[in-house]
Write a protein that holds these residues in place. Structure first.
Motif, PDB file in Angstrom:
ATOM      1  N   GLU A   1      44.799 -29.391  -1.052  1.00 54.12           N
ATOM      2  CA  GLU A   1      44.802 -27.933  -1.177  1.00 54.12           C
ATOM      3  C   GLU A   1      44.782 -27.337   0.213  1.00 54.12           C
ATOM      4  O   GLU A   1      43.916 -27.661   1.027  1.00 54.12           O
ATOM      5  N   VAL A   2      45.739 -26.485   0.469  1.00 57.54           N
ATOM      6  CA  VAL A   2      45.860 -25.912   1.798  1.00 57.54           C
ATOM      7  C   VAL A   2      45.724 -24.390   1.701  1.00 57.54           C
ATOM      8  O   VAL A   2      46.240 -23.769   0.777  1.00 57.54           O
ATOM      9  N   THR A   3      44.992 -23.829   2.647  1.00 53.59           N
ATOM     10  CA  THR A   3      44.745 -22.386   2.618  1.00 53.59           C
ATOM     11  C   THR A   3      45.963 -21.606   3.109  1.00 53.59           C
ATOM     12  O   THR A   3      46.572 -21.955   4.123  1.00 53.59           O
ATOM     13  N   HIS A   4      46.300 -20.583   2.360  1.00 49.92           N
ATOM     14  CA  HIS A   4      47.374 -19.692   2.819  1.00 49.92           C
ATOM     15  C   HIS A   4      46.805 -18.297   3.045  1.00 49.92           C
ATOM     16  O   HIS A   4      46.094 -17.768   2.202  1.00 49.92           O
ATOM     17  N   HIS A   5      47.131 -17.754   4.179  1.00 52.34           N
ATOM     18  CA  HIS A   5      46.764 -16.370   4.475  1.00 52.34           C
ATOM     19  C   HIS A   5      47.850 -15.496   3.910  1.00 52.34           C
ATOM     20  O   HIS A   5      49.003 -15.680   4.247  1.00 52.34           O
ATOM     21  N   GLU A   6      47.476 -14.534   3.069  1.00 51.26           N
ATOM     22  CA  GLU A   6      48.533 -13.670   2.578  1.00 51.26           C
ATOM     23  C   GLU A   6      48.199 -12.212   2.841  1.00 51.26           C
ATOM     24  O   GLU A   6      47.064 -11.766   2.632  1.00 51.26           O
ATOM     25  N   LEU A   7      49.174 -11.490   3.282  1.00 53.57           N
ATOM     26  CA  LEU A   7      48.991 -10.079   3.564  1.00 53.57           C
ATOM     27  C   LEU A   7      48.865  -9.335   2.235  1.00 53.57           C
ATOM     28  O   LEU A   7      49.754  -9.366   1.397  1.00 53.57           O
ATOM     29  N   LYS A   8      47.706  -8.692   2.043  1.00 50.78           N
ATOM     30  CA  LYS A   8      47.480  -7.999   0.773  1.00 50.78           C
ATOM     31  C   LYS A   8      47.878  -6.527   0.873  1.00 50.78           C
ATOM     32  O   LYS A   8      48.496  -5.954  -0.006  1.00 50.78           O
ATOM     33  N   ASP A   9      47.475  -5.970   1.985  1.00 53.65           N
ATOM     34  CA  ASP A   9      47.722  -4.541   2.146  1.00 53.65           C
ATOM     35  C   ASP A   9      48.201  -4.291   3.565  1.00 53.65           C
ATOM     36  O   ASP A   9      47.474  -4.462   4.537  1.00 53.65           O
ATOM     37  N   GLU A  10      49.465  -3.913   3.671  1.00 56.17           N
ATOM     38  CA  GLU A  10      50.068  -3.788   4.985  1.00 56.17           C
ATOM     39  C   GLU A  10      49.385  -2.705   5.817  1.00 56.17           C
ATOM     40  O   GLU A  10      49.112  -2.899   6.998  1.00 56.17           O
ATOM     41  N   GLU A  11      49.089  -1.607   5.170  1.00 58.15           N
ATOM     42  CA  GLU A  11      48.490  -0.493   5.899  1.00 58.15           C
ATOM     43  C   GLU A  11      47.122  -0.819   6.464  1.00 58.15           C
ATOM     44  O   GLU A  11      46.825  -0.597   7.627  1.00 58.15           O
ATOM     45  N   LYS A  12      46.317  -1.378   5.593  1.00 56.30           N
ATOM     46  CA  LYS A  12      44.937  -1.660   6.021  1.00 56.30           C
ATOM     47  C   LYS A  12      44.818  -2.990   6.771  1.00 56.30           C
ATOM     48  O   LYS A  12      43.712  -3.397   7.154  1.00 56.30           O
ATOM     49  N   HIS A  13      45.945  -3.676   6.922  1.00 53.04           N
ATOM     50  CA  HIS A  13      45.911  -5.011   7.529  1.00 53.04           C
ATOM     51  C   HIS A  13      44.952  -5.941   6.825  1.00 53.04           C
ATOM     52  O   HIS A  13      44.177  -6.638   7.446  1.00 53.04           O
ATOM     53  N   GLU A  14      45.003  -5.904   5.516  1.00 51.31           N
ATOM     54  CA  GLU A  14      44.086  -6.762   4.763  1.00 51.31           C
ATOM     55  C   GLU A  14      44.785  -8.043   4.328  1.00 51.31           C
ATOM     56  O   GLU A  14      45.890  -8.014   3.799  1.00 51.31           O
ATOM     57  N   TYR A  15      44.104  -9.149   4.609  1.00 53.56           N
ATOM     58  CA  TYR A  15      44.649 -10.446   4.202  1.00 53.56           C
ATOM     59  C   TYR A  15      43.801 -11.041   3.112  1.00 53.56           C
ATOM     60  O   TYR A  15      42.629 -10.722   2.968  1.00 53.56           O
TER      61      TYR A  15
END
Ligand code: ADP
Length: 626
Positions: free
Chosen positions: A209-223
């Protein structure tokens, strides 16, 4: 539940392991993955021949899992698994070969050598763990068992439960110390790298299992992090990759892992052949002889694959005996998976591959000799005996293939040279390749027969291996030049006048020489000779069997009664010659004493034992006290 002890040598080995004399701890992971991969190979191969075993190739996999908090790392496979007995047999003893032992006064390096030679495999996991659990269920059993051990103290086995066949190995990773950060083995990034580095070629998926960082909210820079099962290895067998895509280090790692060597190979030979029979091969010349190489136990052979699936671990037919030290892999699509071993041996494709492989190895060695002499000499010092054996084996059938690969010690250059080098330096009038044999260079150097040949400034090949002379006998000649033993009675370096003179002395003293010959039963002849410069006597031979060859025959378990026909030669110019003549006329008893002593001297110089040492030393003392 009673704890069981490891077999005693295993225990000592484990102690060493745990105190990690093996410097590279990282390798434990490749060892576990490699075992898992073997277990998957085994079950897949079983499924091809046993209809009760149902597995699909695509379902076979290896899984890595880790838990930072609990400090656990596990390697699982859905391979053949192990029964209770197999757990006991395979994991209760380290070196199954039995010949394994540490000697009391061995240095650390020597111990590492031994460990390396046996390939500690599974046990290397103790370098990084306080405790290991092996949960396994065999395809041949309904029950699962759990094997547990905290190291050298012993292990225990108990009944357990598990879904499906296969094995899960769980390591309790050690706490970090000042010297070493064991936590690296609980780190996703590190584990990924280790798999890439050491186990990329494994042909089953290694999943984690490998962790992926995903951009959730572009405006707030939330991953947001989420985990996904990923295959870490490319799964392309290393021999199927393009040479330019593989680093030297990758080949070395593959070799060390697959063939249990602690050292890099001396040479990697990879080839890809398309034609009537297509195949890829990856061959290795080890840099040192395997510990059991010169024993009966050693099995030659190359691992044989049919399009990526292993069909035989050691296919002996792929290598001639004289290249038995070569390790490697051959993969051909033209070989059927289901073929029986008997049919495989008869297969034309296999014969063709074997022929190509022999030629390829030979070419590689020839090039090495030409371009990297030092490397070749190091190779030859390790495996040269095998090549020389190849020259005379099978009544010399392969001698022409090998004659330019063998080297011998040159008296003139004081190092190893080839036969072609010897011949290229021969004097114009010289018509033979001279050799002399004995137990060591020093002993050969002091042979009386050597003096005369060296006086003519001819080079002599000094033979110290027991196979050497047999090799010369099989070769008979090189580029039309005959091999001649300097101890051969027929050695003929005298001028016509000298020959005449010698002949005359021998004729004039016929009775004396006959009397000496009658005195010493073992010799065929006694004669005066001109060939000795400073020495009084020497022993030469007539016929095909030399003194050194007789020593080899004598050392064999079943005495074949093969004896050299020896000749005692007496230096005609030495004062002893006159003395003998006088005694023969005046004192028959003293004449007999001298004869016996001189013969014993000749035997000593030839490195032969004296059957009656007490009698001889008494006779010497009698003479001395006169
Ligand atoms: P090696 O792999 O060199 O034989 P190891 O000590 O690594 O030595 O393993 C010993 C034996 O244990 C293996 O030969 C194999 O039979 C068995 N074994 C180890 N791991 C597994 C596994 N994951 N599945 C099935 N058998 C295994």
């Amino acid at each position: 539940m009673a704890k069981k002890e490891f077999k005693s040598e295993s225990k000592r080995l484990l102690d060493l392991m745990i105190n990690s004399i093996y410097t590279n701890k990282d390798i434990f992971l490749r060892e576990l993955i490699s075992n898992a991969s073997d277990a998957l190979d085994k079950i897949y191969y079983r499924s091809l021949t046993d209809k009760d075993v149902k597995v699909k190739r695509k379902d076979l996999e290896i899984k890595l899992e880790y838990d930072k908090e609990k400090r656990l790392l596990s390697v699982s496979d859905n391979g053949c698994g192990m029964t209770k007995e197999e757990l006991e047999d395979n994991l209760g003893t380290i070196a199954k070969s039995g010949s394994f032992s540490f000697k009391e006064n061995m240095t650390k390096d020597e111990k590492i050598d031994i460990i390396g030679q046996f390939g500690v495999g599974f046990y290397s996991a103790f370098m990084v763990s306080d405790k290991i659990e092996v949960l396994s269920k065999s395809v041949d059993s309904e029950e699962a068992y759990l094997w547990e051990s905290e190291g050298a103290d012993g292990y225990s086995i108990k009944k357990s439960s598990k879904k499906g066949h296969g094995t899960t190995i769980t390591l309790h990773i050690k706490e970090d110390t000042d010297e070493f950060e064991y936590s690296k083995y609980l780190d996703e990034y590190e584990l990924k790298n280790l798999v890439k580095k050491y186990s990329d070629y494994i042909r089953f998926p290694i999943q984690m299992e490998v962790t992926h960082h995903e951009l959730k909210d572009e405006e707030k820079h939330e991953y947001e992090d989420h985990k996904e099962l990923e295959t870490l290895n490319s799964m392309i067998p290393i021999w199927k990759k393009k040479k330019s895509d593989v680093k030297e280090e990758d080949y070395d790692n593959f070799y060390m892992d697959k063939f249990n060597d602690y050292d890099k190979p001396l040479r990697v030979i990879s080839s890809s052949v398309e034609g009537m029979t297509s195949y890829k091969s990856l061959l290795f010349i080890p840099s040192h002889a395997p510990y059991d190489y010169y024993t009966q136990e050693y099995e030659k052979g190359l691992a044989l694959y049919s399009n990526g699936v292993m069909i035989m671990e050691k296919c002996a037919d792929l290598l001639p005996d004289y290249f038995s030290f070569v390790k490697g892999v051959v993969d051909s699509e033209d070989l059927s998976l289901n073929i029986s071993r008997e049919l495989l041996q008869e297969s034309q494709s296999l014969k063709l591959i074997a022929k190509n492989i022999e030629a390829k190895i030979r070419k590689e060695l020839e090039t090495m000799l030409k371009e990297e002499r030092e490397t070749y000499i190091s190779f030859f010092k390790t495996f040269g005996v095998q090549l020389k054996y190849g020259v005379y084996n099978n009544y010399g059938a392969d001698k022409d293939k090998l004659k330019d690969l063998v080297m011998f010690y040159s008296a003139k250059h004081e190092k190893l040279i080839t036969l072609s080098e010897y011949v290229s330096e021969m004097k114009e009038e010289q018509d033979a390749i001279y050799y002399a044999s004995g137990a060591s260079i020093e002993k050969i150097q002091s042979l009386p027969q050597v003096e005369q040949v060296r006086d003519k400034e001819y080079d002599i090949l000094y033979l110290t291996d027991y196979v050497d002379e047999f090799c010369m006998t099989a070769l008979q000649e090189y580029e039309g030049k005959k091999f001649t033993n300097v101890s051969d009675g027929s050695l003929d370096l005298e001028s016509e006048e000298e020959k005449e003179a010698t002949k005359k002395v021998n004729e004039d003293n016929e009775d004396l020489l006959k009397a000496m010959c009658d005195e010493i039963k073992e010799v065929k002849e006694v004669r005066f000779s001109n060939k000795l410069k400073t020495h009084p006597v020497c022993l030469t031979t007539k016929g095909d069997v030399s003194i050194e060859m007789q020593k080899v025959f004598d050392a064999m378990p079943n005495d074949m009664g093969i004896k050299a026909e020896t000749v005692l030669e007496i230096n005609e110019k030495h004062p002893i010659a006159e003395k003998l003549k006088t005694l023969y006329k005046k004192d028959k008893e003293e004449f007999s004493t001298y004869t016996k002593i001189l013969y014993s001297e000749a035997r000593i110089i030839a490195g032969l034992p004296i059957d009656n040492p007490t009698e001889i030393s008494k006779l010497i003392c009698d003479v001395l006290s006169k």
